[in-house]
Design an enzyme around this catalytic site. Sequence first.
Site, PDB file in Angstrom:
ATOM      1  N   SER A 193     -15.776 115.173   8.928  1.00  0.00           N
ATOM      2  CA  SER A 193     -16.048 114.802   7.537  1.00  0.00           C
ATOM      3  C   SER A 193     -14.820 114.161   6.912  1.00  0.00           C
ATOM      4  O   SER A 193     -13.683 114.585   7.170  1.00  0.00           O
ATOM      5  CB  SER A 193     -16.447 116.031   6.720  1.00  0.00           C
ATOM      6  OG  SER A 193     -16.538 115.717   5.344  1.00  0.00           O
ATOM      7  N   TYR A 208     -15.413 124.455   3.369  1.00  0.00           N
ATOM      8  CA  TYR A 208     -16.116 123.400   4.116  1.00  0.00           C
ATOM      9  C   TYR A 208     -15.118 122.406   4.684  1.00  0.00           C
ATOM     10  O   TYR A 208     -15.165 122.065   5.872  1.00  0.00           O
ATOM     11  CB  TYR A 208     -17.118 122.682   3.211  1.00  0.00           C
ATOM     12  CG  TYR A 208     -17.719 121.456   3.861  1.00  0.00           C
ATOM     13  CD1 TYR A 208     -18.714 121.575   4.835  1.00  0.00           C
ATOM     14  CD2 TYR A 208     -17.277 120.175   3.525  1.00  0.00           C
ATOM     15  CE1 TYR A 208     -19.250 120.453   5.449  1.00  0.00           C
ATOM     16  CE2 TYR A 208     -17.806 119.052   4.136  1.00  0.00           C
ATOM     17  CZ  TYR A 208     -18.791 119.196   5.096  1.00  0.00           C
ATOM     18  OH  TYR A 208     -19.313 118.081   5.709  1.00  0.00           O
TER      19      TYR A 208
END
Length: 320
Positions: A193, A208
């Site tokens: 990501s 996250y």
Amino acid sequence: MAECIYHQLKSQPTWILILLSLGSISLLKLSFSIIIWVYVNFIRPGKNLKKYGSWALITGPTDGIGKAFAFQLARKGLNLVLVGRNPDKLKEVSESIKSKSGSTQIKNVVVDFSGDLDDGVSRIKEAIEGLDVGLLINNVGVSYPYARFFHEVDEKLLSDLIKVNIEGTTKVTQAVLPAMVKRKKGAIVNIGSGAAIVIPSDPLYSVYAATKAYVDQFSRCLYVEYKNSGIDVQCQVPLYVATKMASIKRSSFFVPSTDGYARAALRWIGYEPRCTPYWPHSILWALANSLPESAIDAWRLKFCLAIRKRGQLKDSKKIE
């Protein structure tokens, strides 16, 4: 003409000649970088993925990027092992793929990555026994329902983030890798990501982002460990993609559809250990690298606080 320029340069002070040399070198490096960027994004052909093996295993294939990967790989002629937690969705995706790519063989494996992971990995090992699994797409992942401070993250969400994003990716890789080592060929793609790599921080999504930083470093280490064994390991770093996880419904120039991302992603498999396959994302990455980290931190915090406020409003409406 050349002789005239030479004499003019020769007459200049040393410090000017040094600056001109440094400027020329910088311009040459920039030109070379642009040529490479154009080549890898628009000219370089994708690899024949079937050379790794006739089967591909995809985690999280019932929605978003994982689902798009499944359809694109079926079009490339690969058979599929689809690993997800919802048997009905797995069946629906499988039937949809077969309706478009009738010759594709598909095996569905039901695994809840937030549940008994050891039992799930055992089922994966059993399903791929004897199969020529040459490509692994570690796509399964969870994020926050909306932005929140770390002290607001409940135990269930904290456990799911670590178990699904870190433990799931690690254990599925460990289950698939031995057969690749034995055959001396294979490719592993871990979906990272931009929250962990492109921007210096991702406030209100701290856990996250940290789990995706693990995926990035895990991928790089495996790339070095196995590159001489015929196994290509890669961490793909998407920025925003129009998915449910990102809460984005419409695609745009900088936000591709899942199919748009997957098509670009396949062309990069087997090359660089870390990449952002969708080329407009690389422009945003370059822009982020050119800005002061403090400016990006301030912008990101403001953006995430706005997301948090919208999420809290939605929660309050559900309670009402």
